[in-house]
Design a protein around this motif. Structure first.
Motif, mmCIF file in Angstrom:
data_model
loop_
_atom_site.group_PDB
_atom_site.id
_atom_site.type_symbol
_atom_site.label_atom_id
_atom_site.label_comp_id
_atom_site.label_asym_id
_atom_site.label_seq_id
_atom_site.Cartn_x
_atom_site.Cartn_y
_atom_site.Cartn_z
ATOM 1 N N PRO A 1 -21.800 11.778 -70.351
ATOM 2 C CA PRO A 1 -22.667 12.585 -69.488
ATOM 3 C C PRO A 1 -22.225 12.454 -68.025
ATOM 4 C CG PRO A 1 -23.976 11.281 -71.000
ATOM 5 C CD PRO A 1 -22.555 10.821 -71.171
ATOM 6 N N HIS A 2 -22.144 13.579 -67.350
ATOM 7 C CA HIS A 2 -21.778 13.576 -65.928
ATOM 8 C C HIS A 2 -22.161 14.920 -65.334
ATOM 9 C CE1 HIS A 2 -18.446 15.776 -67.795
ATOM 10 N NE2 HIS A 2 -18.220 16.322 -66.608
ATOM 11 N N SER A 3 -22.189 14.983 -64.005
ATOM 12 C CA SER A 3 -22.224 16.290 -63.357
ATOM 13 C C SER A 3 -20.888 16.416 -62.630
ATOM 14 C CB SER A 3 -23.409 16.386 -62.393
ATOM 15 O OG SER A 3 -23.310 15.384 -61.400
ATOM 16 N N ASP A 4 -20.470 17.639 -62.327
ATOM 17 C CA ASP A 4 -19.181 17.821 -61.665
ATOM 18 C C ASP A 4 -19.357 17.682 -60.151
ATOM 19 O OD1 ASP A 4 -18.087 18.278 -64.159
ATOM 20 O OD2 ASP A 4 -18.137 20.467 -63.969
ATOM 21 N N TYR A 5 -18.355 17.099 -59.480
ATOM 22 C CA TYR A 5 -18.412 16.922 -58.021
ATOM 23 C C TYR A 5 -18.353 18.263 -57.281
ATOM 24 C CZ TYR A 5 -13.620 18.377 -58.049
ATOM 25 O OH TYR A 5 -12.506 19.149 -58.221
ATOM 26 N N VAL B 1 -26.236 18.177 -65.595
ATOM 27 C CA VAL B 1 -25.662 17.036 -66.314
ATOM 28 C C VAL B 1 -25.222 17.538 -67.691
ATOM 29 C CG1 VAL B 1 -26.108 14.735 -67.264
ATOM 30 C CG2 VAL B 1 -27.088 15.395 -65.055
ATOM 31 N N HIS B 2 -23.975 17.239 -68.040
ATOM 32 C CA HIS B 2 -23.441 17.761 -69.305
ATOM 33 C C HIS B 2 -22.512 16.743 -69.950
ATOM 34 C CE1 HIS B 2 -20.751 18.872 -65.974
ATOM 35 N NE2 HIS B 2 -19.751 18.844 -66.853
ATOM 36 N N ARG B 3 -22.223 16.975 -71.231
ATOM 37 C CA ARG B 3 -21.288 16.106 -71.962
ATOM 38 C C ARG B 3 -20.576 16.938 -73.011
ATOM 39 N NH1 ARG B 3 -25.436 12.517 -75.840
ATOM 40 N NH2 ARG B 3 -26.020 14.264 -77.190
#
Ligand SMILES: O=C(O)CCC(=O)C(=O)O
Ligand SMILES: [Fe+2]
Length: 346
Positions: A215-219, A272-274
């Motif tokens: 899981p992360h969001s893009d910068y 937030v995506h994965r």
């Protein structure tokens, strides 16, 4: 399992769907929640001011509620999309030694290949190979891209420059939807960074216990994604549940990134995506990340700051993100946007 074996275990057919671009049997997703993703018809933007206003309102709602939408009638023809996906998969089908020429752990390197397809079957956590390359200005960078397959530079270059133009159009609609006008940042974005990440997720023997990406969001300000089959999941802000993004042939997905969360003073949230995996087919995604220039700082629009609504974020640049990435592991839940929040405990 090493990269060499994983690469040779999948192969592409001849034409987009007939050419064997990967698909996932529907039964795999039966148990998953499917996201209701707003689909924006970009053709409507040119159907007069009233229609444009309605589309801008749809974009505003999508950015506020989800930080994510998909677009159709975006103007990039299907052949350009299919050929980019095809040469991406041909690259990953090459022997490991060929791909290893681009191998690098240095996050500041403008062209680099990496893989997490090395762990033992019992211990796998992440299952992905990737190729990242800077893409703007194209003429400066394309000479460093792979030239095997022989049409990689041509097909990926064509896709990259079309998606770069599309990014400017989407940026205009987003700042318009924030009430700060279509030209607020579009010129800076036009001159800004474009990084293309090509992801390859081969069939995974244990898709239940592994992920393609954590899981992360893009910068980025905006990320535009082309996927060959479903696998992306987004966090629904309403019920905090992971939901599968359905496949819509020819559509492109648009993520609000951290730098647009900053610009909007948090009105729009980066999604937030994965990336999830499947055991049957390879999945490819081509991810185009757009931001300001390497060292140019993104701050909150002053028009969106007031006494009642003070600024919530520190300024930062793409380079600041790279420095963060060099010292933090996203797989451990580290988040760039959290480091930018002024009231966040570090
Ligand atoms: O594979 C995907 O759909 C997502 C990839 C992604 O999130 C990324 O490369 O940042
Ligand atoms: Fe991402």
């Amino acid at each position: 399992m090493d990269d060499e074996k994983s690469s040779s275990s999948f192969s592409m057919g001849k034409s987009a769907q007939e050419r064997g671009l990967p698909y996932v049997p529907e039964c795999y997703f039966d148990s998953m929640d499917v996201a209701t993703v707003p689909t924006i018809d970009f053709g409507r933007l040119k159907q007069g001011p009233d229609e444009r206003k309605l589309v801008i309102e749809e974009i505003r709602t999508a950015c506020r509620q989800l930080g994510f939408f998909q677009i159709v009638n975006h103007g990039i023809c299907q052949t350009v999309l299919d050929e980019a996906l095809l040469s991406a998969s041909e690259f990953f089908n090459l022997p490991g030694s060929e791909k290893a020429k681009f191998m690098s752990n240095d996050v500041h390197n403008p062209v680099r290949y990496g893989t997490s397809l090395k762990d033992g079957l019992d211990t796998i956590q992440f299952w992905r190979a990737f190729l990242k390359h800077y893409a703007h200005p194209l003429a400066d960078w394309i000479k460093y891209w792979p030239n095997n397959p022989s049409n990689y530079r041509e097909t990926m270059g064509k896709y990259s420059s079309e998606v770069k133009k599309l990014n400017t159009e989407i940026t205009e609609t987003i700042t318009e939807s924030l009430g700060i006008g279509p030209n607020y940042i579009s010129k800076k974005m036009e001159d800004g960074m474009q990084v293309i990440t090509v992801n390859c997720y081969p069939p995974c023997p244990n898709p239940e216990i592994a992920l393609g990406l954590p899981p992360h969001s893009d910068y980025s300000c905006l990320t535009i994604v082309l996927q060959s089959c479903p696998g992306l999941e987004i966090m629904h802000t309403g019920d905090s549940k992971w939901k599968q993004v359905p496949q819509l042939h020819g559509a492109l997905q648009v993520h609000v990134g951290d730098h647009f969360e900053v610009l909007s003073n948090g009105l729009y949230k980066s999604v937030v995506h994965r990336a999830t995996l499947n055991r049957d087919r390879t999945r490819i995604s081509i991810v185009s990340l757009h931001s300001l220039g390497l060292e140019e700082k993104m701050g909150t629009a002053k028009e969106l700051v007031s006494e009642e609504n003070p600024g919530r974020y520190k300024k930062s640049s793409f380079k600041d993100f790279l420095n963060f990435l060099a010292n933090n592991d996203l797989a451990e839940g580290k988040s760039f946007i959290n480091t930018l929040k002024v009231d966040e405990k570090q």
